[in-house]
Motif scaffolding. Structure first.
Motif, PDB file in Angstrom:
ATOM      1  N   ILE A 156       0.728  -1.015   0.189  1.00 53.14           N
ATOM      2  CA  ILE A 156      -0.106  -0.008   0.015  1.00 53.14           C
ATOM      3  C   ILE A 156       0.847   1.219  -0.046  1.00 53.14           C
ATOM      4  O   ILE A 156       1.691   1.381   0.814  1.00 53.14           O
ATOM      5  N   MET A 157       0.798   1.939  -0.904  1.00 57.70           N
ATOM      6  CA  MET A 157       1.609   3.071  -1.109  1.00 57.70           C
ATOM      7  C   MET A 157       0.855   4.392  -1.315  1.00 57.70           C
ATOM      8  O   MET A 157      -0.262   4.286  -1.946  1.00 57.70           O
ATOM      9  N   LYS A 158       1.380   5.715  -1.156  1.00 57.36           N
ATOM     10  CA  LYS A 158       0.835   6.855  -1.760  1.00 57.36           C
ATOM     11  C   LYS A 158       0.844   6.933  -3.320  1.00 57.36           C
ATOM     12  O   LYS A 158       2.006   6.550  -3.867  1.00 57.36           O
ATOM     13  N   SER A 159      -0.110   7.462  -3.851  1.00 58.70           N
ATOM     14  CA  SER A 159      -0.035   7.478  -5.260  1.00 58.70           C
ATOM     15  C   SER A 159       0.920   8.283  -5.901  1.00 58.70           C
ATOM     16  O   SER A 159       1.233   8.229  -7.228  1.00 58.70           O
ATOM     17  N   GLU A 160       1.127   9.467  -4.964  1.00 57.96           N
ATOM     18  CA  GLU A 160       2.192  10.515  -5.558  1.00 57.96           C
ATOM     19  C   GLU A 160       3.246  10.028  -6.183  1.00 57.96           C
ATOM     20  O   GLU A 160       3.470  10.176  -7.550  1.00 57.96           O
ATOM     21  N   ILE A 240      -2.704   3.655  -3.280  1.00 58.35           N
ATOM     22  CA  ILE A 240      -2.978   2.428  -4.144  1.00 58.35           C
ATOM     23  C   ILE A 240      -2.540   1.255  -3.153  1.00 58.35           C
ATOM     24  O   ILE A 240      -1.638   1.313  -2.682  1.00 58.35           O
ATOM     25  N   SER A 241      -3.543   0.190  -3.272  1.00 54.87           N
ATOM     26  CA  SER A 241      -3.074  -1.008  -2.835  1.00 54.87           C
ATOM     27  C   SER A 241      -2.648  -1.999  -4.216  1.00 54.87           C
ATOM     28  O   SER A 241      -3.625  -2.146  -4.958  1.00 54.87           O
ATOM     29  N   GLY A 248      -0.441 -15.032 -10.176  1.00 50.76           N
ATOM     30  CA  GLY A 248       0.138 -13.771 -10.773  1.00 50.76           C
ATOM     31  C   GLY A 248      -0.963 -12.861 -10.906  1.00 50.76           C
ATOM     32  O   GLY A 248      -0.296 -11.833 -11.953  1.00 50.76           O
ATOM     33  N   PHE A 249      -2.043 -13.324 -10.825  1.00 48.96           N
ATOM     34  CA  PHE A 249      -2.864 -11.881 -11.224  1.00 48.96           C
ATOM     35  C   PHE A 249      -2.895 -10.909 -10.326  1.00 48.96           C
ATOM     36  O   PHE A 249      -2.417 -10.852  -9.132  1.00 48.96           O
ATOM     37  N   LEU A 250      -3.091  -9.798 -10.860  1.00 50.47           N
ATOM     38  CA  LEU A 250      -2.839  -8.512 -10.217  1.00 50.47           C
ATOM     39  C   LEU A 250      -3.953  -7.518  -9.984  1.00 50.47           C
ATOM     40  O   LEU A 250      -5.189  -7.647 -10.697  1.00 50.47           O
ATOM     41  N   SER A 251      -4.127  -7.017  -8.795  1.00 48.18           N
ATOM     42  CA  SER A 251      -5.144  -6.149  -8.465  1.00 48.18           C
ATOM     43  C   SER A 251      -4.588  -4.807  -8.050  1.00 48.18           C
ATOM     44  O   SER A 251      -3.710  -4.561  -7.175  1.00 48.18           O
ATOM     45  N   LEU A 252      -5.174  -3.833  -8.845  1.00 51.13           N
ATOM     46  CA  LEU A 252      -4.944  -2.264  -8.270  1.00 51.13           C
ATOM     47  C   LEU A 252      -6.067  -1.820  -7.619  1.00 51.13           C
ATOM     48  O   LEU A 252      -7.008  -1.586  -8.364  1.00 51.13           O
ATOM     49  N   GLN A 253      -5.994  -1.407  -6.410  1.00 50.09           N
ATOM     50  CA  GLN A 253      -7.106  -0.718  -5.873  1.00 50.09           C
ATOM     51  C   GLN A 253      -6.648   0.516  -5.341  1.00 50.09           C
ATOM     52  O   GLN A 253      -5.914   0.971  -4.597  1.00 50.09           O
ATOM     53  N   TYR A 254      -7.454   1.489  -6.071  1.00 49.29           N
ATOM     54  CA  TYR A 254      -7.351   3.140  -5.904  1.00 49.29           C
ATOM     55  C   TYR A 254      -8.301   3.608  -4.933  1.00 49.29           C
ATOM     56  O   TYR A 254      -9.420   3.327  -5.017  1.00 49.29           O
ATOM     57  N   LEU A 263     -14.839   8.953   0.771  1.00 44.59           N
ATOM     58  CA  LEU A 263     -14.180   7.819   0.030  1.00 44.59           C
ATOM     59  C   LEU A 263     -14.756   6.820  -1.111  1.00 44.59           C
ATOM     60  O   LEU A 263     -15.987   6.583  -1.059  1.00 44.59           O
ATOM     61  N   CYS A 264     -14.263   6.841  -2.298  1.00 39.61           N
ATOM     62  CA  CYS A 264     -14.725   5.938  -3.317  1.00 39.61           C
ATOM     63  C   CYS A 264     -13.560   4.791  -3.658  1.00 39.61           C
ATOM     64  O   CYS A 264     -12.222   5.265  -3.417  1.00 39.61           O
ATOM     65  N   PHE A 265     -13.942   3.689  -4.489  1.00 39.84           N
ATOM     66  CA  PHE A 265     -12.770   2.986  -4.700  1.00 39.84           C
ATOM     67  C   PHE A 265     -13.036   2.470  -6.257  1.00 39.84           C
ATOM     68  O   PHE A 265     -14.158   2.146  -6.556  1.00 39.84           O
ATOM     69  N   VAL A 266     -12.069   2.319  -6.809  1.00 42.26           N
ATOM     70  CA  VAL A 266     -11.882   1.858  -8.193  1.00 42.26           C
ATOM     71  C   VAL A 266     -10.750   0.703  -8.168  1.00 42.26           C
ATOM     72  O   VAL A 266      -9.404   0.758  -7.570  1.00 42.26           O
ATOM     73  N   GLU A 267     -11.054  -0.698  -8.895  1.00 40.54           N
ATOM     74  CA  GLU A 267     -10.376  -1.709  -8.727  1.00 40.54           C
ATOM     75  C   GLU A 267     -10.033  -2.110 -10.124  1.00 40.54           C
ATOM     76  O   GLU A 267     -11.028  -2.118 -11.069  1.00 40.54           O
ATOM     77  N   TYR A 268      -8.846  -2.347 -10.604  1.00 42.62           N
ATOM     78  CA  TYR A 268      -8.512  -2.863 -11.817  1.00 42.62           C
ATOM     79  C   TYR A 268      -7.774  -4.455 -11.553  1.00 42.62           C
ATOM     80  O   TYR A 268      -7.005  -4.440 -10.745  1.00 42.62           O
ATOM     81  N   LEU A 269      -8.497  -5.296 -12.131  1.00 43.48           N
ATOM     82  CA  LEU A 269      -7.837  -6.689 -12.052  1.00 43.48           C
ATOM     83  C   LEU A 269      -7.236  -7.190 -13.244  1.00 43.48           C
ATOM     84  O   LEU A 269      -8.063  -6.769 -14.473  1.00 43.48           O
ATOM     85  N   CYS A 270      -6.108  -7.621 -13.532  1.00 44.93           N
ATOM     86  CA  CYS A 270      -5.298  -8.055 -14.930  1.00 44.93           C
ATOM     87  C   CYS A 270      -4.934  -9.269 -14.548  1.00 44.93           C
ATOM     88  O   CYS A 270      -4.114  -9.652 -13.674  1.00 44.93           O
TER      89      CYS A 270
END
Length: 285
Positions: A156-160, A240-241, A248-254, A263-270
């Motif tokens: 989990i890190m800052k998006s900046e 972002i998480s 190896g599937f990737l989850s990007l949670q914003y 707070l709102c959340f967007v998730e990309y799965l790839c």
């Protein structure tokens, strides 16, 4: 929301009635997943989830919790429909994107159930506009079977700092390689473009890293063309998480904070693009 509030006599014929003082809050989060023409909308008592997919390899989900709305009434257990995202975004932005202080577009959204259109009533400055968007039979969405129990590595890190790193990616590369490891370099982004290989490393003890949980070294590649749309969500987000499961599937949670501080959340799965052989891993060390 004066005039919209007055128009409540027909609410009984709808299974969904949702009111929002600032339509831009919904517009911005939907833009973060707008990389295809259509989206599938899932409605529940918890709120709305909009799902967009591409090439059976990437899925984006925008979660709009019921608490974001000033009023959220849903009379069924669930409802699902497909909608033209281009048209929905145009309607939400029908008064333009003015950000003048105190100027907001109020929204009332109504849906009467299967086969019915999605009705949008928007008001700004005393001007009221109605939009009716035809809904369609929903397609079956992909099940990535991404389970928290199967997650091996998570950061989990800052998006900046990630915004800066993504801005420097070599877009002539077909893939983005992500390495996560309990040992140095911990978290690395790599591209392989016309100018050669480039790497961006993030130490686990960086001020930008909020949490680092890594069980084993993983190196996976993902098509940049599939991940590129996620930069829309990245630009809006504050945190972002990044998670990888055992396949190896990737989850990007914003995590996105809207204009009202909610707070709102967007998730990309790839899905991963290809296996990385041992020679490639040795080159990176």
């Amino acid at each position: 929301m004066s005039r919209l509030t007055q128009q409540s006599g027909d609410n009984n014929r709808y299974i969904l009635v949702a009111k929002l003082d600032n339509a831009r809050n919904l517009h911005s989060i939907l833009k973060a997943v707008h990389f295809k023409e259509s989206a599938t909308c899932f409605v529940s008592s918890n709120g709305l989830k909009f799902t967009v997919e591409d090439s059976k390899c990437v899925q984006a989900n925008a979660f709009v919790q019921s608490g974001i709305f000033q009023d959220f009434i849903f009379k069924e257990e669930s409802a699902t429909f497909r909608i033209n995202l281009n048209v929905l975004l145009e309607c939400l932005n029908i008064f333009g994107s003015s950000k003048d202080a105190g100027t907001f577009t109020a929204l009332k959204m109504c849906y009467a159930g299967y086969g019915s259109p999605l009705i949008l009533m928007l008001e700004e400055g005393g001007v009221l506009t109605d939009c009716s968007i035809q809904t369609q039979e929903p397609d079956e969405t992909l099940d990535f079977d991404f389970s928290s129990a199967e997650v091996l590595n998570k950061i989990i890190m800052k998006s900046e700092c990630l915004k800066e790193a993504f801005g420097e990616l070599d877009m002539t590369s077909e893939v983005l390689q992500i390495l996560m490891s309990p040992d140095n370099p911990f978290f690395r982004l790599s591209t392989f473009g016309h100018a050669g290989s480039t790497h961006s490393d993030f130490p686990k003890d960086s001020d930008m890293v909020e949490s680092f949980e890594c069980q084993q070294t993983q190196t996976n590649r993902y098509k940049i063309s599939l991940l590129k749309p996620s930069t829309k969500a990245l630009q809006l987000s504050s945190k972002i998480s990044i998670r990888m499961d055992s396949r190896g599937f990737l989850s990007l949670q914003y995590m996105i904070i809207n204009e009202d501080g909610q707070l709102c959340f967007v998730e990309y799965l790839c899905a991963p693009d290809e296996e990385v052989d041992e020679d490639d891993e040795e080159d990176l060390n």
